[in-house]
Enzyme design. Structure first.
Site, PDB file in Angstrom:
ATOM      1  N   CYS A 135       0.826  -1.200   0.000  1.00 18.51           N
ATOM      2  CA  CYS A 135       0.000   0.000   0.000  1.00 18.51           C
ATOM      3  C   CYS A 135       0.864   1.255   0.000  1.00 18.51           C
ATOM      4  CB  CYS A 135      -0.913  -0.020   1.235  1.00 18.51           C
ATOM      5  SG  CYS A 135      -1.907   1.461   1.376  1.00 18.51           S
ATOM      6  N   CYS A 138      -0.390   4.072   2.170  1.00 13.84           N
ATOM      7  CA  CYS A 138      -0.162   3.925   3.607  1.00 13.84           C
ATOM      8  C   CYS A 138       1.308   4.149   3.941  1.00 13.84           C
ATOM      9  CB  CYS A 138      -0.530   2.520   4.083  1.00 13.84           C
ATOM     10  SG  CYS A 138      -2.027   1.871   3.366  1.00 13.84           S
ATOM     11  N   ASP A 139       2.217   3.644   3.121  1.00 18.55           N
ATOM     12  CA  ASP A 139       3.620   3.541   3.528  1.00 18.55           C
ATOM     13  C   ASP A 139       4.577   4.419   2.731  1.00 18.55           C
ATOM     14  OD1 ASP A 139       2.745   1.646   5.336  1.00 18.55           O
ATOM     15  OD2 ASP A 139       3.067  -0.014   3.948  1.00 18.55           O
TER      16      ASP A 139
END
Ligand code: FAD
Length: 309
Positions: A135, A138-139
Site C-alpha cells: 500500500c 499507507c507507507d
C-alpha cells in the site's frame, strides 16, 4: 436471535451501495463491514478521479465514508466484525462472526471484494512492514529519498509507482513481461515520468535484508540470469485474489475463486444469495462497477424476499 431480511457481507462500494438500496426498500440490512478493513479497497487510495459525480475527484476514504453514512441514514446496521463461517443452503441462512455472534437471514449479499496477491517468497512475511508493502498510500511517506521498487505491470502497479514518485529518490518498476498490462493512459503516465524506470522481463525471486529490506534478486524471465538490485522498499502490486475462501462448498466459484453469478442478475447458485463487486468481477474491477452490481444485488434480494411473502 431474530431473522434479518438481508445480511450483507463486505463494506466496499458494492456492500455499501447494496446496503443503501436495501435500506431504502425498508429491509433494514445488517452489514458486516470487517474488523480491520471496513470501507474496502478505496480506503487505501488517495484521489479517485473516475467516480461519477465528483468532477474534481474525491479522496477514497472520503468517498467510502459518504457511502457508509448514506446507507446508515436509511437504516442499515453496520457491524465492524468479520464473518468467519456461513451456511447458505435452505431458507434460513446462518452467519457466524469473528466475535462468536450468530445471525440468521432470509437472504445474503456477498460483497467481500478481493485481496492483494503476494509474491510467495518466504521472506515476505518477515519483511512485511520492514520494507515490503502492499500500500503506497499507507507507507509511501516512510520512503522519502529512498530507492523504491514496485512489482507488477498493471494499472495498480502504475498507480503505486506514480504515487511513490512523490517520495522516492528512484522508483523502479519490475515487470515480468516485456510490456505492460496497464491501460494506455496509465502506462503513458508512468513511462513518461522522469523518476520512474523499468526492469523488463524480470521477476523478484528473493528479497534481501535481516530486519529491513536492502535489495532483491531479479531473475530474467527469458534467460534465467540472476542479478541483484539494491532497494529500500518493495511495493507489491501484482493483482488480487477474490476473498471467497469462506464460500467453498456454499456457492459455485470459478477456477480462480470468483463467485459465479447468473449474469445479468447477481444470483449465485444458492437460493436467495446474491453476489456483487470484485468478488465476482475479474474484468472491470472498478468502484463504479462494484457499486452498480451492489445496487443490482439489493434489487435481486428485494425481489426474492417479495416473492417469498
Ligand atoms: P472492496 O472494496 O474490496 O471491499 C470489500 C470489503 O469486504 C472489505 O472491506 C473487506 O474487508 C470486507 N470483507 C471481506 N470479507 C469479509 C468477511 N468475511 N467479513 C466481513 N467483511 C469482509 N476503482 C476506481 O473506480 N477508481 C479508482 O481510482 C480506484 N483506485 C484504486 C486504488 C487502489 C490502490 C486499489 C487497491 C483499488 C482501486 N480501485 C479503484 C478499485 C476499487 O477500489 C475496487 O474495484 C472496489 O473497491 C471493489 O469494491 P468491492 O465492494 O467489490 O470490494
Amino acid at each position: 436471535m431474530g431473522t434479518d431480511p438481508v445480511i450483507i457481507i463486505g463494506s466496499g462500494p458494492a456492500g455499501y451501495t447494496a446496503a443503501t438500496y436495501a435500506a431504502r426498500a425498508g429491509l433494514k440490512p445488517r452489514v458486516f463491514a470487517g474488523s480491520v478493513t471496513a470501507g474496502g479497497a478505496l480506503m487505501n487510495t488517495t484521489e479517485v478521479e473516475n467516480f461519477p459525480g465528483f468532477p474534481d475527484g474525491v479522496q477514497g476514504p472520503e468517498l467510502m465514508d459518504g457511502m457508509r453514512r448514506q446507507a446508515e441514514k436509511f437504516g442499515a446496521i453496520i457491524q465492524y466484525d468479520d464473518v468467519v463461517s456461513l451456511e447458505l443452503g435452505g431458507h434460513t441462512k446462518k452467519v457466524v462472526t469473528g466475535s462468536g455472534e450468530k445471525f440468521k437471514a432470509r437472504s445474503v449479499i456477498l460483497a467481500t471484494g478481493s485481496a492483494y496477491k503476494e509474491l510467495g517468497l518466504p521472506e515476505e512475511k518477515r519483511l512485511n512492514g520492514r520494507g515490503i508493502s502492499w500500500c503506497a498510500t499507507c507507507d509511501g511517506f516512510f520512503f522519502r529519498n529512498k530507492d523504491i521498487l514496485v512489482v507488477g505491470g498493471g494499472d495498480s502497479a502504475m498507480e503505486e509507482a506514480l504515487f511513490l514518485s512523490r517520495f522516492g529518490r528512484t522508483v523502479t518498476v519490475i515487470v515480468r513481461r516485456g510490456e505492460l498490462r496497464a491501460s494506455r493512459i496509465m502506462a503513458m503516465r508512468a513511462k513518461s515520468h522522469e523518476k520512474i524506470r523499468f526492469e523488463w522481463n524480470s521477476e523478484v525471486t528473493a528479497v534481501h535484508g535481516a530486519d529491513k529490506v536492502t535489495g532483491v534478486t531479479l531473475t530474467d524471465t527469458v534467460t534465467g540470469d540472476k542479478r541483484e538490485l539494491p532497494a529500500d522498499g518493495v511495493f507489491v502490486a501484482i493483482g488480487h485474489v477474490p476473498r471467497t475462501e469462506l464460500l467453498h462448498g456454499q456457492v459455485d466459484l470459478d477456477p480462480e475463486g470468483y463467485i459465479v453469478v447468473a449474469a445479468p442478475t447477481t444470483a449465485t447458485t444458492a437460493d436467495g444469495v446474491y453476489a456483487c463487486g470484485d468478488a465476482v468481477d475479474h474484468r472491470y474491477r472498478q468502484a463504479i462497477t462494484a457499486a452498480g452490481t451492489g445496487c443490482a444485488a439489493a434489487l435481486d434480494a428485494e425481489r426474492y424476499l417479495a416473492a417469498l411473502e
